[in-house]
Design a protein around this motif. Structure first.
Motif, short mmCIF file in Angstrom:
data_model
loop_
_atom_site.label_atom_id
_atom_site.label_comp_id
_atom_site.label_asym_id
_atom_site.label_seq_id
_atom_site.Cartn_x
_atom_site.Cartn_y
_atom_site.Cartn_z
N GLY A 111 17.15 0.72 4.06
CA GLY A 111 16.26 1.61 4.65
C GLY A 111 14.90 1.04 4.61
O GLY A 111 14.47 0.16 4.00
N ASP A 112 14.00 1.99 5.22
CA ASP A 112 12.44 1.89 4.77
C ASP A 112 12.00 2.12 3.65
O ASP A 112 11.80 3.14 3.28
CB ASP A 112 11.89 2.62 6.00
N PRO A 113 11.43 0.94 2.99
CA PRO A 113 11.06 1.25 1.60
C PRO A 113 10.01 2.05 1.67
O PRO A 113 9.37 2.66 0.28
CB PRO A 113 10.82 0.06 0.92
N LEU A 114 8.97 2.22 2.56
CA LEU A 114 7.76 2.89 2.63
C LEU A 114 8.02 4.14 3.31
O LEU A 114 7.06 5.00 3.70
CB LEU A 114 6.69 2.11 3.22
N GLY A 115 9.18 4.73 3.64
CA GLY A 115 9.43 5.53 4.57
C GLY A 115 8.75 7.11 3.83
O GLY A 115 8.09 7.71 4.65
N GLU A 116 9.18 7.27 2.54
CA GLU A 116 8.78 8.40 1.97
C GLU A 116 7.39 8.45 1.77
O GLU A 116 6.53 9.50 1.86
CB GLU A 116 9.35 8.40 0.58
N TRP A 117 6.74 7.18 1.47
CA TRP A 117 5.17 7.02 1.46
C TRP A 117 4.32 7.44 2.57
O TRP A 117 3.35 7.92 2.64
CB TRP A 117 4.95 5.61 1.22
N LYS A 118 5.02 7.16 3.77
CA LYS A 118 4.50 7.52 5.00
C LYS A 118 4.50 9.08 5.33
O LYS A 118 3.69 9.38 6.00
CB LYS A 118 5.03 6.90 5.91
N LEU A 119 5.35 9.65 4.44
CA LEU A 119 5.51 11.21 4.89
C LEU A 119 4.67 11.86 3.89
O LEU A 119 4.41 13.16 4.16
CB LEU A 119 6.88 11.47 4.58
N VAL A 120 4.16 11.49 2.83
CA VAL A 120 3.30 12.31 2.08
C VAL A 120 2.13 12.61 2.73
O VAL A 120 1.58 14.01 2.41
CB VAL A 120 3.12 11.41 0.69
N GLU A 121 1.51 11.98 3.38
CA GLU A 121 0.18 12.41 4.25
C GLU A 121 0.17 11.50 5.46
O GLU A 121 0.63 10.36 5.56
CB GLU A 121 -0.89 12.17 3.29
N PRO A 122 -0.51 11.84 6.39
CA PRO A 122 -0.61 11.17 7.47
C PRO A 122 -1.24 9.85 7.34
O PRO A 122 -2.30 9.72 6.58
CB PRO A 122 -1.45 11.89 8.32
N ARG A 123 -0.68 8.70 7.96
CA ARG A 123 -1.26 7.39 7.60
C ARG A 123 -1.55 6.82 9.01
O ARG A 123 -0.97 6.93 9.88
CB ARG A 123 -0.17 6.55 6.98
N SER A 124 -2.60 6.01 9.25
CA SER A 124 -2.92 5.55 10.69
C SER A 124 -2.08 4.03 10.54
O SER A 124 -1.70 3.59 9.58
CB SER A 124 -4.58 5.23 10.46
N PRO A 125 -1.84 3.80 11.88
CA PRO A 125 -1.01 2.70 11.98
C PRO A 125 -1.71 1.36 11.12
O PRO A 125 -0.91 0.36 10.84
CB PRO A 125 -1.16 2.34 13.43
N ASP A 126 -3.18 1.20 11.02
CA ASP A 126 -3.69 0.15 10.44
C ASP A 126 -3.28 0.12 8.91
O ASP A 126 -2.85 -1.04 8.43
CB ASP A 126 -5.10 -0.05 10.76
N GLU A 127 -3.38 1.42 8.28
CA GLU A 127 -3.13 1.76 6.98
C GLU A 127 -1.67 1.17 6.77
O GLU A 127 -1.20 0.66 5.48
CB GLU A 127 -3.33 3.14 6.43
N ILE A 128 -0.70 1.63 7.65
CA ILE A 128 0.80 1.18 7.48
C ILE A 128 0.99 -0.13 7.65
O ILE A 128 1.68 -0.73 6.72
CB ILE A 128 1.53 2.14 8.30
N ALA A 158 -1.02 -2.53 6.87
CA ALA A 158 -1.67 -3.44 5.75
C ALA A 158 -0.74 -3.06 4.69
O ALA A 158 -0.81 -4.08 3.70
CB ALA A 158 -3.03 -2.79 5.50
N GLU A 159 -0.25 -2.03 4.52
CA GLU A 159 0.75 -1.70 3.21
C GLU A 159 2.04 -2.63 3.23
O GLU A 159 2.32 -3.03 2.32
CB GLU A 159 0.75 -0.21 3.11
N TYR A 160 2.46 -2.77 4.61
CA TYR A 160 3.86 -3.51 4.58
C TYR A 160 3.25 -4.96 4.39
O TYR A 160 3.81 -5.59 3.82
CB TYR A 160 3.89 -3.35 6.04
N GLU A 161 2.06 -5.18 4.72
CA GLU A 161 1.63 -6.69 4.65
C GLU A 161 1.35 -6.98 2.91
O GLU A 161 1.81 -8.12 2.55
CB GLU A 161 0.49 -7.13 5.29
N ARG A 162 0.61 -6.00 2.47
CA ARG A 162 0.43 -6.23 1.24
C ARG A 162 1.59 -6.40 0.21
O ARG A 162 1.84 -7.22 -0.77
CB ARG A 162 -0.31 -5.00 0.49
N MET A 163 2.72 -5.45 0.64
CA MET A 163 3.94 -5.28 -0.30
C MET A 163 4.73 -6.68 0.28
O MET A 163 6.00 -6.77 -0.60
CB MET A 163 4.59 -4.22 0.01
N GLY A 164 4.51 -7.27 1.03
CA GLY A 164 5.32 -8.43 1.60
C GLY A 164 6.46 -8.14 2.29
O GLY A 164 7.40 -8.96 2.54
#
Length: 332
Positions: A31-48, A50-56
């Motif tokens: 599943g989405d490894p950042l799924g829970e991270w995105k639900l903790v607080e609202p994230r902008s599409p650019d932040e999301i 950037a995080e996917y790119e940083r984590m590879g």
């Protein structure tokens, strides 16, 4: 011997690589490894993004695997994002869990092996005696009980015992919910007492199951060895019973038990999850379950790879012990 060890290690390397590739492919479907991270607080599409790119996570599959395996070999096992706790280093978390589980498992395994071998040898020598029947009954009873049931029984017995100690003015000794948060403190004697009280229940829970396993294997192996021609020849030559048993039969009777111990030790590192849950220990088993639940691929990979390496090392040590125990075995 050295040539054999080097050859076994060289054979093991491609096996570990193939195994790591298969596990890496399987964890992609978690599943989405950042799924829970995105639900903790609202994230902008650019932040999301950037995080996917940083984590590879946006890299192609084979590129991701190549980067991960290269980093793993170099000691960089990656990082994981835990909602509410920030970013964690995978290697640090896995090593902490491994150390916690080792402290829990190693004592139980050694005690179970020693007691199980002793009971198995005596049961084989005194076959169909009262001791043999009693040991067989206890072993089957323990082996048939779920480990969580044994853990709950031990906790239920420890609570009134602690209440009794407290009623006579003593501290509650036996810990039923993991090691103390601040670690062991006080004088050396007090630390030893704390240590025993903390490890007593989970060690007994693991020891009960493993003792049943080792005692049955040791008894069966000794019965088989005691019926061999070379043992009867030694008895016919007038050697004492103790010399026949411990000099000629016991060493060869250890080989199946060593095999079981090697296989079992690697599996119990992550298989102690029930014991860790019952007694609230944060070891490798709970780390693996939590990583799967939280969809943390790099953490799962770290736990699986460390466990695989332990299994390989345990089997290599077992093979070396075979040659030491039985002169007929040669390692070329």
């Amino acid at each position: 011997m050295l040539r054999y060890i080097v050859r076994r290690i060289l054979i093991t390397i491609p096996l570990l690589i193939v195994g790591s590739f298969l596990v890496f492919a399987l964890v992609q479907g978690m599943g989405d490894p950042l799924g829970e991270w995105k639900l903790v607080e609202p994230r902008s599409p650019d932040e999301i993004a950037a995080e996917y790119e940083r984590m590879g996570y946006d890299d192609p599959f084979f590129e991701r695997y190549g980067n991960w395996i290269a980093g793993f070999v170099q000691g960089d096992w990656g990082t994981t994002v835990i909602p509410g706790a920030g970013e964690r280093d995978v290697k640090t978390e896995v090593m902490h869990g491994l150390w916690t589980t080792f402290r829990l498992v190693i004592g139980a395994e050694i005690l179970a092996l020693m007691i199980g071998m002793a009971v198995g040898v005596i049961g084989a020598i005194r076959q169909y005696s009262i001791f043999d029947y009693a040991a067989t009954g206890v072993a089957f009873a323990l082996f048939s009980m779920p480990v969580f049931c044994i853990g709950l029984i031990l906790k239920s017995a420890a609570i009134p015992f602690n209440d009794f100690l407290q009623s006579i003015g003593m501290d509650r000794w036996i810990t039923t919910a993991g090691p103390p948060p601040g670690g062991f403190n006080g004088s050396f004697g007090h630390q030893v007492t704390q240590y025993i009280g903390t490890f007593l229940l989970p060690t007994l829970a693991l020891l009960a199951i493993q003792f049943a396993l080792y005692s049955r294997f040791q008894r069966a192996s000794m019965l088989d060895v005691l019926g061999q021609d070379y043992v009867r020849t030694a008895q016919a030559k007038g050697l004492s019973s103790s010399r026949v048993v411990f000099r000629h039969a016991f060493r060869n009777g250890l080989i199946p038990v060593i095999t079981v111990f090697a296989v079992n030790f690697g599996s119990i590192v992550t298989g102690a999850v029930i014991t860790e849950t019952v007694f609230n220990w944060s070891g490798m088993g709970r780390l693996l379950i939590r990583s799967i639940y939280d969809k943390e691929p790099y953490m799962v990979l770290g736990v699986v790879m460390v466990t695989a390496i332990i299994v390989v090392a345990a089997n290599l040590i077992a093979d070396l012990l075979y040659a030491r125990l039985d002169p007929r075995i040669r390692l070329g």
